[in-house]
Scaffold this motif. Structure first.
Motif, PDB file in Angstrom:
ATOM      1  N   ASP A   1      98.878 -14.549  -4.134  1.00  0.00           N
ATOM      2  CA  ASP A   1      98.642 -15.447  -2.994  1.00  0.00           C
ATOM      3  C   ASP A   1      99.240 -16.829  -3.251  1.00  0.00           C
ATOM      4  N   ASN A   2      99.101 -17.313  -4.478  1.00  0.00           N
ATOM      5  CA  ASN A   2      99.678 -18.614  -4.810  1.00  0.00           C
ATOM      6  C   ASN A   2     101.201 -18.588  -4.719  1.00  0.00           C
TER       7      ASN A   2
ATOM      8  N   ARG B   1     103.043 -16.594  -2.850  1.00  0.00           N
ATOM      9  CA  ARG B   1     103.452 -16.543  -1.450  1.00  0.00           C
ATOM     10  C   ARG B   1     103.234 -17.891  -0.764  1.00  0.00           C
ATOM     11  N   MET B   2     102.180 -18.582  -1.149  1.00  0.00           N
ATOM     12  CA  MET B   2     101.901 -19.889  -0.558  1.00  0.00           C
ATOM     13  C   MET B   2     102.998 -20.896  -0.926  1.00  0.00           C
ATOM     14  N   LEU B   3     103.597 -20.720  -2.119  1.00  0.00           N
ATOM     15  CA  LEU B   3     104.677 -21.602  -2.554  1.00  0.00           C
ATOM     16  C   LEU B   3     106.034 -21.188  -1.972  1.00  0.00           C
ATOM     17  N   GLY B   4     106.016 -20.113  -1.182  1.00  0.00           N
ATOM     18  CA  GLY B   4     107.244 -19.701  -0.508  1.00  0.00           C
ATOM     19  C   GLY B   4     108.114 -18.736  -1.285  1.00  0.00           C
ATOM     20  N   MET B   5     107.562 -18.042  -2.272  1.00  0.00           N
ATOM     21  CA  MET B   5     108.354 -17.091  -3.053  1.00  0.00           C
ATOM     22  C   MET B   5     108.681 -15.864  -2.222  1.00  0.00           C
ATOM     23  N   SER B   6     109.928 -15.407  -2.317  1.00  0.00           N
ATOM     24  CA  SER B   6     110.345 -14.193  -1.622  1.00  0.00           C
ATOM     25  C   SER B   6     109.860 -12.969  -2.400  1.00  0.00           C
ATOM     26  N   GLU B   7     110.021 -11.788  -1.807  1.00  0.00           N
ATOM     27  CA  GLU B   7     109.601 -10.567  -2.483  1.00  0.00           C
ATOM     28  C   GLU B   7     110.398 -10.352  -3.772  1.00  0.00           C
TER      29      GLU B   7
ATOM     30  N   GLN C   1     111.641 -12.735  -5.666  1.00  0.00           N
ATOM     31  CA  GLN C   1     111.112 -13.687  -6.651  1.00  0.00           C
ATOM     32  C   GLN C   1     109.756 -13.235  -7.186  1.00  0.00           C
TER      33      GLN C   1
END
Length: 262
Positions: free
Chosen positions: A157-158, A160-166, A168
């Protein structure tokens, strides 16, 4: 405990075990030898046979063939196990559909498959590699699958919240999580890759350590049988040390993993 101290204790265990074997196989106790040489041989004869093999050079051909078969089985089975394990873990629907079939295939006795692979692929390297792959694949697959499934939901969740792609997430979250599980399985898989090669050679081959052991059994040469098993054991330890070396490099970010093997 220091690495040197641990090594000393490990050598002590081996020395005591060999000394007791030599004692029970050569010195009569209570009116008889507890380990009859015809059935158990003794360490002196066994290591004499090992030295004779290496001195004459006869062992190198068999060792090279078994090594090649084991490496191929280990690499193919491990790569396939990692790829399929990641795929199933990231695709729950696919995992659910194939779950009973994976369990069914894993339950098949590998010894039964050995003659089938020999029939399909012949007496060469391919049939031994195929048997080894079936042993290695499922060990690596289940561990990688579990390692990816065990990824912390909070970390995901963290990320994805920071904008990491799949992609990454795969490289920075899923892959590191699965690495420790994967290497745990690889240490076990080393032995199983060798077992697959040796069992295949034992059941039908013209060369290899399994063939050498089978020939020794055929003439009731117990010393040669034990010599073959000792060579196999040393062989597996060397490959496992190579896996440990790679593990230390890839898991350098985990101090506990490195210290645990120090």
């Amino acid at each position: 405990m220091s690495r040197l101290g641990l090594l000393a204790l490990q050598l002590l265990v081996a020395i005591v075990a060999l000394a007791l074997w030599q004692l029970f196989a050569t010195v009569p106790m209570f009116g008889k030898v507890l380990l009859p040489p015809f059935f158990f041989s003794n360490p002196v004869d066994v290591f004499g046979q090992v030295l004779a093999w290496f001195a004459s050079g006869v062992i190198w051909k068999h060792l090279a063939i078994t090594l090649w078969e084991s490496i191929l089985a280990f690499v193919i089975g491990s790569v396939a196990g990692v790829m399929v394990g990641f795929w199933f873990a990231r695709q729950p629907t696919v995992a659910a559909v194939f779950d009973p079939y994976v369990k069914m295939l894993n339950a098949l006795p590998r010894v039964v498959l050995a003659p089938i692979f020999t029939l399909w692929l012949g007496l060469g390297v391919a049939s031994k590699v195929a048997l080894g792959v079936t042993l290695v694949f499922f060990i690596v697959f289940f561990n990688v699958y579990q390692g990816v499934k065990e990824v912390s939901r909070t970390v995901l969740d963290n990320g994805r919240m920071l904008g990491m792609s799949e992609r990454q997430l795969m490289g920075h979250v899923y892959w590191p999580s699965a690495l420790s599980w994967m290497f745990s399985s690889l240490h076990t898989s080393v032995g199983f890759a060798v077992v697959g090669a040796v069992v295949g050679e034992y059941l039908g081959a013209a060369a290899g350590l399994g063939y050498l052991i089978q020939q020794a059994e055929g003439v009731f040469d117990v010393a040669a049988v034990f010599a073959g098993m000792f060579v196999l054991s040393a062989f597996v330890i060397l490959i496992d040390l190579a896996v440990t070396s790679v593990e230390r490099r890839l898991l350098v970010w985990r101090p506990d993993a490195v210290e645990g093997r120090g």
